[in-house]
Design a protein around this motif. Structure first.
Motif, PDB file in Angstrom:
ATOM      1  N   ILE A   1      33.264  32.224  39.680  1.00  0.00           N
ATOM      2  CA  ILE A   1      34.124  32.086  38.502  1.00  0.00           C
ATOM      3  C   ILE A   1      34.988  30.859  38.752  1.00  0.00           C
TER       4      ILE A   1
ATOM      5  N   SER B   1      36.079  30.145  33.622  1.00  0.00           N
ATOM      6  CA  SER B   1      37.253  30.944  33.256  1.00  0.00           C
ATOM      7  C   SER B   1      38.137  30.280  32.205  1.00  0.00           C
TER       8      SER B   1
ATOM      9  N   MET C   1      38.228  32.510  29.374  1.00  0.00           N
ATOM     10  CA  MET C   1      38.427  33.931  29.691  1.00  0.00           C
ATOM     11  C   MET C   1      39.907  34.230  29.869  1.00  0.00           C
TER      12      MET C   1
ATOM     13  N   SER D   1      31.286  42.966  39.855  1.00  0.00           N
ATOM     14  CA  SER D   1      30.430  42.266  40.813  1.00  0.00           C
ATOM     15  C   SER D   1      30.558  42.854  42.209  1.00  0.00           C
TER      16      SER D   1
ATOM     17  N   ASP E   1      37.789  41.918  35.473  1.00  0.00           N
ATOM     18  CA  ASP E   1      36.673  42.837  35.185  1.00  0.00           C
ATOM     19  C   ASP E   1      35.370  42.335  35.803  1.00  0.00           C
ATOM     20  N   VAL E   2      35.121  41.035  35.698  1.00  0.00           N
ATOM     21  CA  VAL E   2      33.909  40.462  36.292  1.00  0.00           C
ATOM     22  C   VAL E   2      33.957  40.603  37.812  1.00  0.00           C
TER      23      VAL E   2
ATOM     24  N   GLU F   1      39.562  39.780  31.652  1.00  0.00           N
ATOM     25  CA  GLU F   1      38.125  39.492  31.661  1.00  0.00           C
ATOM     26  C   GLU F   1      37.700  38.982  33.040  1.00  0.00           C
TER      27      GLU F   1
ATOM     28  N   GLU G   1      25.367  33.730  39.595  1.00  0.00           N
ATOM     29  CA  GLU G   1      25.951  33.905  38.262  1.00  0.00           C
ATOM     30  C   GLU G   1      27.209  33.046  38.189  1.00  0.00           C
TER      31      GLU G   1
ATOM     32  N   VAL H   1      28.287  35.372  42.808  1.00  0.00           N
ATOM     33  CA  VAL H   1      28.981  35.171  41.533  1.00  0.00           C
ATOM     34  C   VAL H   1      30.079  34.137  41.744  1.00  0.00           C
TER      35      VAL H   1
ATOM     36  N   TYR I   1      30.532  31.695  35.873  1.00  0.00           N
ATOM     37  CA  TYR I   1      31.412  31.922  34.730  1.00  0.00           C
ATOM     38  C   TYR I   1      32.484  30.835  34.694  1.00  0.00           C
TER      39      TYR I   1
ATOM     40  N   ARG J   1      36.107  32.842  43.535  1.00  0.00           N
ATOM     41  CA  ARG J   1      36.986  32.397  42.446  1.00  0.00           C
ATOM     42  C   ARG J   1      37.365  30.970  42.802  1.00  0.00           C
TER      43      ARG J   1
ATOM     44  N   VAL K   1      31.873  37.330  45.555  1.00  0.00           N
ATOM     45  CA  VAL K   1      32.393  36.531  44.447  1.00  0.00           C
ATOM     46  C   VAL K   1      33.259  35.392  44.994  1.00  0.00           C
TER      47      VAL K   1
END
Length: 257
Positions: A32, A55, A58, A70, A65-66, A62, A51, A30, A53, A79, A77
């Motif tokens: 972000i 941000s 967001m 995850s 939460d992801v 939010e 996945e 994931v 995202y 970031r 993940v």
């Protein structure tokens, strides 16, 4: 154990992500990313099926939460933030929320845009006998700045300065710096999107830079570099002087002819 990796993306050039950051990004389940600031071409390093995202649309909870969902699902993940997340990256509010939820994380720094900007123009912030200190700051805007940290108060030192998040108020920046103590002839460089393909460089003095920035159409995503380190006065470092001795060199170099 799955965790969240905060990764500094670098100042813009996709090749300036660190090797460790690249590995974490390429292995993440994931990602972000800070879509308004990070070069989207970095997403080409992501593995198939990751996945992703953005941000930019967001809010904080939010994002957290992801991350939590995850990690609980056994996914790693990333970031992906700017290279400056240790300076102006809003990382603290994210890590504090993760601590509350027991989410494991680590941080991999990136190359800061203030370093990318200096490299882009082939200079360094410290020059012997001219300046040996660097102030990294910003002008007050939607995020306030303590009065004791105003541009005007810092200007009295007349040292090298890298000013973030302030190009939209370039006229006010100039006013504060001159009122604080910098001569109007102090050299200034404005670097728009340092190391990105669309990078722009504008050079001038405190007297001329605002007009030049306006002419160039620069209104965001730029660093303001100020100080005599950008000028013509220059003194060689003692480090490589043939008479300078230190732990690894005694007397004149054997290579000197």
């Amino acid at each position: 154990m799955s965790k969240v990796h905060f990764v500094g993306a670098g100042p813009g050039d996709v090749d300036l992500i660190t090797l460790k950051g690249y590995k974490q990004l390429s292995q993440a389940d994931v990602v972000i990313y800070a879509g308004s600031l990070v070069n989207p071409a970095l997403l080409d390093y992501c593995k198939e099926g990751a996945e992703i995202y953005d941000s930019a649309s967001m809010h904080l909870m939010e994002i957290i939460d992801v991350m939590e969902a995850s990690v609980k699902a056994g996914k790693d993940v990333v970031r992906l933030q700017t290279g400056d997340f240790s300076i102006y990256g809003s990382i603290r509010e994210q890590t504090e929320e993760m601590k509350k939820r027991g989410i494991v994380f680590d941080c991999t720094p990136g190359v800061s845009s203030f370093l990318g900007a200096a490299s882009s123009i082939g200079t360094e912030y410290t020059v012997p006998e001219v300046s040996q200190s660097v102030i990294i700051t910003r002008m007050a805007g939607r995020t306030p700045v303590p009065d004791r940290e105003s541009l005007r108060s810092y200007a009295q030192h007349r040292t090298s300065m890298a000013i973030f998040l302030s190009i939209q108020g370039i006229e006010k920046v100039v006013e504060e710096l001159v009122e604080g103590g910098y001569p109007s002839t102090t050299p200034v460089a404005v670097i728009y999107k340092a190391t990105w393909p669309e990078e722009k460089k504008v050079f001038g003095t405190l007297e001329t830079i605002a007009e030049k920035v306006t002419e160039a159409g620069i209104t965001k995503t730029a660093l303001i570099l100020v100080g005599d380190f950008l000028g013509q006065e220059f003194y060689y470092s003692k480090l490589y002087h043939e008479e300078f001795e230190h732990e690894f060199r005694h007397g004149k170099s054997s290579h000197a002819q």
